[in-house]
Design a protein around this motif. Structure first.
Motif, PDB file in Angstrom:
ATOM      1  N   PRO A  75     104.852  21.616  27.563  1.00 43.12           N
ATOM      2  CA  PRO A  75     104.278  22.523  28.560  1.00 43.12           C
ATOM      3  C   PRO A  75     102.896  22.970  28.081  1.00 43.12           C
ATOM      4  CG  PRO A  75     106.502  23.207  27.956  1.00 43.12           C
ATOM      5  CD  PRO A  75     106.091  22.145  26.987  1.00 43.12           C
ATOM      6  N   LEU A  76     101.929  22.931  28.955  1.00 43.42           N
ATOM      7  CA  LEU A  76     100.567  23.292  28.573  1.00 43.42           C
ATOM      8  C   LEU A  76     100.512  24.715  28.014  1.00 43.42           C
ATOM      9  CD1 LEU A  76      97.662  22.286  28.445  1.00 43.42           C
ATOM     10  CD2 LEU A  76      97.324  23.214  30.738  1.00 43.42           C
ATOM     11  N   MET A  77     101.362  25.592  28.486  1.00 42.74           N
ATOM     12  CA  MET A  77     101.379  26.968  27.987  1.00 42.74           C
ATOM     13  C   MET A  77     101.730  27.029  26.504  1.00 42.74           C
ATOM     14  SD  MET A  77     100.324  28.966  30.285  1.00 42.74           S
ATOM     15  CE  MET A  77     100.714  30.494  29.464  1.00 42.74           C
ATOM     16  N   ASP A  78     102.386  26.008  25.975  1.00 42.18           N
ATOM     17  CA  ASP A  78     102.772  25.986  24.569  1.00 42.18           C
ATOM     18  C   ASP A  78     101.756  25.259  23.693  1.00 42.18           C
ATOM     19  OD1 ASP A  78     104.991  27.263  25.520  1.00 42.18           O
ATOM     20  OD2 ASP A  78     106.393  25.636  25.121  1.00 42.18           O
ATOM     21  N   ALA A  79     100.690  24.763  24.310  1.00 44.50           N
ATOM     22  CA  ALA A  79      99.647  24.043  23.562  1.00 44.50           C
ATOM     23  C   ALA A  79      98.629  25.034  23.009  1.00 44.50           C
ATOM     24  CB  ALA A  79      98.950  23.033  24.473  1.00 44.50           C
ATOM     25  N   GLU A  80      97.847  24.572  22.046  1.00 46.27           N
ATOM     26  CA  GLU A  80      96.800  25.403  21.465  1.00 46.27           C
ATOM     27  C   GLU A  80      95.715  25.694  22.500  1.00 46.27           C
ATOM     28  OE1 GLU A  80      95.454  23.173  18.096  1.00 46.27           O
ATOM     29  OE2 GLU A  80      97.203  23.711  16.898  1.00 46.27           O
ATOM     30  N   GLU A  81      95.008  26.786  22.286  1.00 48.65           N
ATOM     31  CA  GLU A  81      93.953  27.223  23.201  1.00 48.65           C
ATOM     32  C   GLU A  81      92.923  26.123  23.478  1.00 48.65           C
ATOM     33  OE1 GLU A  81      91.448  29.265  25.690  1.00 48.65           O
ATOM     34  OE2 GLU A  81      93.464  29.851  25.076  1.00 48.65           O
ATOM     35  N   ASP A  82      92.482  25.425  22.430  1.00 50.47           N
ATOM     36  CA  ASP A  82      91.484  24.360  22.607  1.00 50.47           C
ATOM     37  C   ASP A  82      91.989  23.259  23.527  1.00 50.47           C
ATOM     38  OD1 ASP A  82      89.726  25.668  20.975  1.00 50.47           O
ATOM     39  OD2 ASP A  82      90.063  24.395  19.231  1.00 50.47           O
ATOM     40  N   PHE A  83      93.277  23.027  23.522  1.00 44.26           N
ATOM     41  CA  PHE A  83      93.869  21.998  24.375  1.00 44.26           C
ATOM     42  C   PHE A  83      93.989  22.494  25.818  1.00 44.26           C
ATOM     43  CE2 PHE A  83      97.211  19.246  25.991  1.00 44.26           C
ATOM     44  CZ  PHE A  83      96.819  18.013  25.500  1.00 44.26           C
ATOM     45  N   ARG A  84      94.292  23.775  26.007  1.00 47.27           N
ATOM     46  CA  ARG A  84      94.452  24.350  27.354  1.00 47.27           C
ATOM     47  C   ARG A  84      93.118  24.542  28.067  1.00 47.27           C
ATOM     48  NH1 ARG A  84      98.009  28.270  24.735  1.00 47.27           N
ATOM     49  NH2 ARG A  84      96.314  29.750  24.980  1.00 47.27           N
ATOM     50  N   ARG A  85      92.076  24.848  27.314  1.00 47.15           N
ATOM     51  CA  ARG A  85      90.783  25.241  27.894  1.00 47.15           C
ATOM     52  C   ARG A  85      90.263  24.281  28.975  1.00 47.15           C
ATOM     53  NH1 ARG A  85      87.846  25.669  23.528  1.00 47.15           N
ATOM     54  NH2 ARG A  85      88.647  27.739  23.115  1.00 47.15           N
ATOM     55  N   PRO A  86      90.197  22.960  28.744  1.00 46.72           N
ATOM     56  CA  PRO A  86      89.646  22.078  29.791  1.00 46.72           C
ATOM     57  C   PRO A  86      90.455  22.117  31.094  1.00 46.72           C
ATOM     58  CG  PRO A  86      89.881  20.900  27.716  1.00 46.72           C
ATOM     59  CD  PRO A  86      90.517  22.227  27.526  1.00 46.72           C
ATOM     60  N   PHE A  87      91.756  22.325  30.992  1.00 43.88           N
ATOM     61  CA  PHE A  87      92.570  22.424  32.206  1.00 43.88           C
ATOM     62  C   PHE A  87      92.222  23.701  32.967  1.00 43.88           C
ATOM     63  CE2 PHE A  87      94.932  19.525  29.558  1.00 43.88           C
ATOM     64  CZ  PHE A  87      95.457  18.609  30.462  1.00 43.88           C
ATOM     65  N   ILE A  88      92.134  24.799  32.235  1.00 44.50           N
ATOM     66  CA  ILE A  88      91.813  26.091  32.844  1.00 44.50           C
ATOM     67  C   ILE A  88      90.423  26.045  33.479  1.00 44.50           C
ATOM     68  CG2 ILE A  88      91.364  28.528  32.349  1.00 44.50           C
ATOM     69  CD1 ILE A  88      93.577  28.220  30.123  1.00 44.50           C
ATOM     70  N   GLU A  89      89.454  25.469  32.767  1.00 38.59           N
ATOM     71  CA  GLU A  89      88.093  25.365  33.299  1.00 38.59           C
ATOM     72  C   GLU A  89      88.027  24.511  34.556  1.00 38.59           C
ATOM     73  OE1 GLU A  89      85.887  23.919  29.932  1.00 38.59           O
ATOM     74  OE2 GLU A  89      85.782  25.904  29.001  1.00 38.59           O
ATOM     75  N   ASN A  90      88.998  23.616  34.733  1.00 38.83           N
ATOM     76  CA  ASN A  90      89.033  22.762  35.921  1.00 38.83           C
ATOM     77  C   ASN A  90      90.054  23.240  36.948  1.00 38.83           C
ATOM     78  OD1 ASN A  90      87.107  20.382  35.609  1.00 38.83           O
ATOM     79  ND2 ASN A  90      88.032  20.594  33.577  1.00 38.83           N
ATOM     80  N   LYS A  91      90.387  24.527  36.844  1.00 37.40           N
ATOM     81  CA  LYS A  91      91.209  25.224  37.847  1.00 37.40           C
ATOM     82  C   LYS A  91      92.674  24.780  37.885  1.00 37.40           C
ATOM     83  CE  LYS A  91      87.519  27.356  39.531  1.00 37.40           C
ATOM     84  NZ  LYS A  91      86.686  27.625  38.403  1.00 37.40           N
ATOM     85  N   TYR A  92      93.190  24.260  36.789  1.00 39.74           N
ATOM     86  CA  TYR A  92      94.617  23.971  36.709  1.00 39.74           C
ATOM     87  C   TYR A  92      95.331  25.209  36.182  1.00 39.74           C
ATOM     88  CZ  TYR A  92      93.871  18.960  37.319  1.00 39.74           C
ATOM     89  OH  TYR A  92      93.545  17.723  37.809  1.00 39.74           O
TER      90      TYR A  92
END
Length: 126
Positions: A75-92
């Motif tokens: 689950p992306l929520m369990d990934a490190e911040e650096d891994f989540r960032r590109p998804f968040i920046e692209n509105k996922y």
């Protein structure tokens, strides 16, 4: 036909296979199109995210005692911040993304997982 065994693991259950899985990822992702030049120390650190998450899923494909393929899901929520960032920046929404990778050294043997081996993690298909 090659006799393969698939075993499923969640979270900490991957512990004894962590190094072998790290080595498989390095070997498979080194090939085209990924051309990834990973290190064992980085891969082991990366895979600890899966080990720490009770919601992770890992399927390992064995030829005897040797790991020849894998599917890793986190689950992306369990990934490190650096891994989540590109998804968040692209509105996922990180709550709606489950990452998936399927490294396999059993290419061209007839052994196939559902889905294809890929050098990038997949999102929810958006």
């Amino acid at each position: 036909m090659v006799a393969l065994t698939i075993k499923n693991y969640a979270g900490g259950g991957i512990g004894k296979h962590l190094e072998a899985l790290a080595r498989l990822r390095i070997r498979v992702f080194r090939d085209y199109p990924c051309l990834y030049d990973g290190t064992l120390s980085y891969e082991k650190k990366y895979l600890k995210m899966y080990q720490a998450s009770p919601r992770s899923f890992i399927a390992l494909c064995f030829d005897g005692n040797k790991i020849v393929g894998a599917t890793t899901c986190l689950p992306l929520m369990d990934a490190e911040e650096d891994f989540r960032r590109p998804f968040i920046e692209n509105k996922y929404d990180p709550k709606s993304v489950f990452t998936l990778a399927s490294p396999s050294s059993s290419r061209n043997t007839g052994a196939r997982a559902s889905g294809d081996s890929s050098c990038s993690d997949a999102s929810n298909g958006r």
